[in-house]
Design a protein around this motif. Structure first.
Motif, mmCIF file in Angstrom:
data_model
loop_
_atom_site.group_PDB
_atom_site.id
_atom_site.type_symbol
_atom_site.label_atom_id
_atom_site.label_comp_id
_atom_site.label_asym_id
_atom_site.label_seq_id
_atom_site.Cartn_x
_atom_site.Cartn_y
_atom_site.Cartn_z
ATOM 1 N N ARG A 36 -8.196 9.142 2.650
ATOM 2 C CA ARG A 36 -7.050 10.225 2.283
ATOM 3 C C ARG A 36 -5.625 9.496 2.432
ATOM 4 N NH1 ARG A 36 -8.664 15.379 5.785
ATOM 5 N NH2 ARG A 36 -7.446 16.232 4.129
ATOM 6 N N ARG A 37 -5.519 8.487 2.901
ATOM 7 C CA ARG A 37 -3.989 7.853 3.048
ATOM 8 C C ARG A 37 -3.581 7.810 1.355
ATOM 9 N NH1 ARG A 37 -5.286 3.556 7.674
ATOM 10 N NH2 ARG A 37 -5.773 4.942 9.374
ATOM 11 N N LEU A 38 -2.398 8.234 1.221
ATOM 12 C CA LEU A 38 -1.636 8.252 -0.038
ATOM 13 C C LEU A 38 -1.317 6.702 -0.499
ATOM 14 C CD1 LEU A 38 0.297 11.545 -0.135
ATOM 15 C CD2 LEU A 38 -2.202 11.036 -0.629
ATOM 16 N N THR A 39 -1.480 5.842 0.334
ATOM 17 C CA THR A 39 -1.246 4.393 -0.439
ATOM 18 C C THR A 39 -2.886 3.661 -0.016
ATOM 19 O OG1 THR A 39 -0.453 3.775 1.993
ATOM 20 C CG2 THR A 39 0.920 4.319 -0.005
ATOM 21 N N SER A 40 -3.958 4.383 -0.201
ATOM 22 C CA SER A 40 -5.031 3.667 -0.050
ATOM 23 C C SER A 40 -5.490 3.315 -1.646
ATOM 24 C CB SER A 40 -6.346 4.708 0.498
ATOM 25 O OG SER A 40 -6.615 5.528 -0.300
ATOM 26 N N PRO A 41 -6.416 2.278 -1.696
ATOM 27 C CA PRO A 41 -6.782 1.659 -2.913
ATOM 28 C C PRO A 41 -7.163 2.874 -3.895
ATOM 29 C CG PRO A 41 -7.558 0.379 -1.189
ATOM 30 C CD PRO A 41 -7.172 1.534 -0.351
ATOM 31 N N ARG A 42 -7.840 3.897 -3.305
ATOM 32 C CA ARG A 42 -8.146 4.866 -4.289
ATOM 33 C C ARG A 42 -7.095 5.652 -4.906
ATOM 34 N NH1 ARG A 42 -9.515 10.848 -1.279
ATOM 35 N NH2 ARG A 42 -10.130 11.813 -2.985
ATOM 36 N N PHE A 43 -5.904 5.897 -4.247
ATOM 37 C CA PHE A 43 -4.789 6.439 -4.416
ATOM 38 C C PHE A 43 -3.851 5.590 -5.466
ATOM 39 C CE2 PHE A 43 -5.763 9.768 -1.587
ATOM 40 C CZ PHE A 43 -5.851 10.959 -2.316
ATOM 41 N N LEU A 44 -3.834 4.294 -4.919
ATOM 42 C CA LEU A 44 -3.171 3.396 -5.871
ATOM 43 C C LEU A 44 -3.730 3.141 -7.279
ATOM 44 C CD1 LEU A 44 -2.329 0.880 -3.120
ATOM 45 C CD2 LEU A 44 -0.774 2.610 -4.018
ATOM 46 N N ALA A 56 -1.896 3.602 -10.884
ATOM 47 C CA ALA A 56 -1.647 2.746 -11.841
ATOM 48 C C ALA A 56 -2.194 3.257 -13.145
ATOM 49 C CB ALA A 56 -2.605 1.298 -11.195
ATOM 50 N N LYS A 57 -2.988 4.296 -13.102
ATOM 51 C CA LYS A 57 -3.656 4.668 -14.533
ATOM 52 C C LYS A 57 -2.624 5.501 -15.141
ATOM 53 C CE LYS A 57 -8.439 4.727 -13.257
ATOM 54 N NZ LYS A 57 -9.710 5.455 -13.075
ATOM 55 N N ILE A 58 -1.629 6.232 -14.405
ATOM 56 C CA ILE A 58 -0.851 7.024 -15.175
ATOM 57 C C ILE A 58 0.628 6.559 -15.191
ATOM 58 C CG2 ILE A 58 -1.921 9.419 -14.237
ATOM 59 C CD1 ILE A 58 0.296 9.649 -12.292
ATOM 60 N N LEU A 59 0.850 5.386 -14.658
ATOM 61 C CA LEU A 59 2.002 4.670 -14.707
ATOM 62 C C LEU A 59 2.175 3.699 -15.818
ATOM 63 C CD1 LEU A 59 2.773 3.408 -10.888
ATOM 64 C CD2 LEU A 59 4.493 4.735 -12.423
ATOM 65 N N LYS A 60 3.030 3.696 -16.432
ATOM 66 C CA LYS A 60 3.542 2.763 -17.769
ATOM 67 C C LYS A 60 3.267 1.385 -16.884
ATOM 68 C CE LYS A 60 8.316 2.159 -17.607
ATOM 69 N NZ LYS A 60 9.880 2.322 -18.300
ATOM 70 N N PRO A 61 3.135 0.334 -17.896
ATOM 71 C CA PRO A 61 2.990 -0.881 -17.261
ATOM 72 C C PRO A 61 4.297 -1.491 -16.887
ATOM 73 C CG PRO A 61 2.042 -0.877 -19.511
ATOM 74 C CD PRO A 61 2.715 0.379 -19.470
ATOM 75 N N GLY A 62 4.553 -1.981 -15.667
ATOM 76 C CA GLY A 62 5.690 -2.147 -15.063
ATOM 77 C C GLY A 62 6.416 -0.950 -14.322
ATOM 78 N N GLY A 63 5.529 0.168 -14.213
ATOM 79 C CA GLY A 63 6.239 1.308 -13.634
ATOM 80 C C GLY A 63 6.171 1.058 -12.145
ATOM 81 N N ILE A 64 7.248 1.763 -11.371
ATOM 82 C CA ILE A 64 7.305 1.408 -10.123
ATOM 83 C C ILE A 64 6.783 2.619 -9.204
ATOM 84 C CG2 ILE A 64 9.388 1.249 -8.242
ATOM 85 C CD1 ILE A 64 11.031 0.316 -10.702
ATOM 86 N N VAL A 65 6.334 1.978 -7.959
ATOM 87 C CA VAL A 65 5.852 2.906 -7.047
ATOM 88 C C VAL A 65 6.613 2.799 -5.758
ATOM 89 C CG1 VAL A 65 4.009 3.400 -5.570
ATOM 90 C CG2 VAL A 65 3.319 2.924 -7.662
ATOM 91 N N HIS A 66 7.163 3.853 -5.287
ATOM 92 C CA HIS A 66 7.911 3.699 -3.845
ATOM 93 C C HIS A 66 7.313 4.539 -2.800
ATOM 94 C CE1 HIS A 66 11.662 3.121 -6.402
ATOM 95 N NE2 HIS A 66 10.862 3.659 -7.127
ATOM 96 N N LEU A 67 7.624 3.911 -1.359
ATOM 97 C CA LEU A 67 6.990 4.380 -0.266
ATOM 98 C C LEU A 67 8.261 4.644 0.714
ATOM 99 C CD1 LEU A 67 4.581 5.656 1.805
ATOM 100 C CD2 LEU A 67 4.286 3.273 2.379
ATOM 101 N N LYS A 68 8.229 5.792 1.235
ATOM 102 C CA LYS A 68 9.371 6.151 2.198
ATOM 103 C C LYS A 68 8.599 6.748 3.378
ATOM 104 C CE LYS A 68 14.240 7.289 2.443
ATOM 105 N NZ LYS A 68 15.296 8.271 1.758
ATOM 106 N N TYR A 81 -0.345 -0.568 7.189
ATOM 107 C CA TYR A 81 -1.340 -0.677 6.415
ATOM 108 C C TYR A 81 -1.374 -0.844 4.925
ATOM 109 C CZ TYR A 81 -5.146 1.813 3.739
ATOM 110 O OH TYR A 81 -6.143 2.246 2.689
ATOM 111 N N THR A 82 -0.369 -0.016 4.384
ATOM 112 C CA THR A 82 0.004 -0.328 2.898
ATOM 113 C C THR A 82 0.383 -1.765 2.608
ATOM 114 O OG1 THR A 82 1.217 1.938 3.071
ATOM 115 C CG2 THR A 82 1.410 0.640 1.202
ATOM 116 N N LEU A 83 1.277 -2.519 3.374
ATOM 117 C CA LEU A 83 1.167 -3.741 3.154
ATOM 118 C C LEU A 83 0.122 -4.516 2.997
ATOM 119 C CD1 LEU A 83 4.571 -4.447 5.297
ATOM 120 C CD2 LEU A 83 4.326 -4.371 2.647
ATOM 121 N N GLU A 84 -0.901 -4.266 4.063
ATOM 122 C CA GLU A 84 -2.136 -5.052 3.785
ATOM 123 C C GLU A 84 -2.588 -4.724 2.675
ATOM 124 O OE1 GLU A 84 -4.281 -3.878 7.375
ATOM 125 O OE2 GLU A 84 -2.952 -4.839 8.822
#
Length: 217
Positions: free
Chosen positions: A131-139, A143-155, A164-167
């Motif tokens: 359920r973590r929003l940076t788990s592989p499931r959500f990433l 990736a599916k809805i982002l354009k190629p080269g689209g950016i993800v930010h986490l604060k 965890y996200t870095l791992e």
């Protein structure tokens, strides 16, 4: 005294800057947000779990040449952001009330240019890892809805979630990964545009450092 939740739900149901289940537009804007909602061809930026919409509205103020959507399931929270946008006559910002799991039902492949995940619930229990929003499931969803080269930010203020996200990202080997465990003592501040949420201000007052990372899909 603030409005009750029922009043807020009733208010957002009438607003043109909010899309939610039951609206005729809900589920019909997939692949058409620019043309049919914003009526332009500008880049589309999505904030996941936008809460009160402070970041979504803050970015919309700074960049009128981009379109911003704040996504959250909490209608009473979305009411705050949609109210700010309405009062400031911001036409480049909208809100989508739905579960994050429904991203693919609402956005087409490659439709989104950037995604922000701002101060999400860290879900510290092991049973909640998925359920973590940076788990592989959500990433994978991002990736599916982002354009190629689209950016993800986490604060985030949470060290565990940051590590965890870095791992997770080390295993995926994303492009152009930038990260810092202390945003306001780093040279990455410009990436967050000087926007502070209410919670972030509270964390800083308590001496908690803000963690930030970004990468391209």
């Amino acid at each position: 005294m603030g409005r009750s939740k029922l009043e807020k739900f009733a208010a957002i149901a009438e607003r043109e800057n909010v899309v939610e289940p039951g609206d005729e537009l809900y589920g019909q804007l997939k692949g058409k947000w620019r043309q049919e909602f914003f009526e332009n061809g500008n880049p589309l930026v999505l904030e996941i779990g936008c809460g009160r919409g402070e970041y979504t509205v803050g970015m919309a103020r700074l960049f009128p040449d981009k379109n911003y959507i704040g996504l959250d399931i909490k209608g009473a929270r979305i009411w705050k952001g949609s109210t700010m946008a309405q009062e400031e006559d911001l036409h480049n910002v909208g809100f989508l009330r739905t579960f994050i799991e429904n991203l693919e039902d609402n956005f087409a492949e490659g439709e989104v240019d950037e995604i922000w995940v701002t101060f999400p619930d860290p879900r510290p229990r092991d049973r909640d890892i998925k359920r973590r929003l940076t788990s592989p499931r959500f990433l994978d969803l991002y990736a599916k809805i982002l354009k190629p080269g689209g950016i993800v930010h986490l604060k985030t203020d949470n060290q565990m979630l940051f590590e965890y996200t870095l791992e997770v990202l080390q295993e995926r080997q994303p492009k152009e990964l930038l990260s810092t465990a202390d945003l306001y003592q780093s040279d990455l501040q410009e990436h967050t545009m000087g926007i502070f949420t209410t919670y972030e201000k509270r964390y800083l007052e308590e001496g908690i450092t803000i963690k930030y990372l970004q990468f391209k899909v």
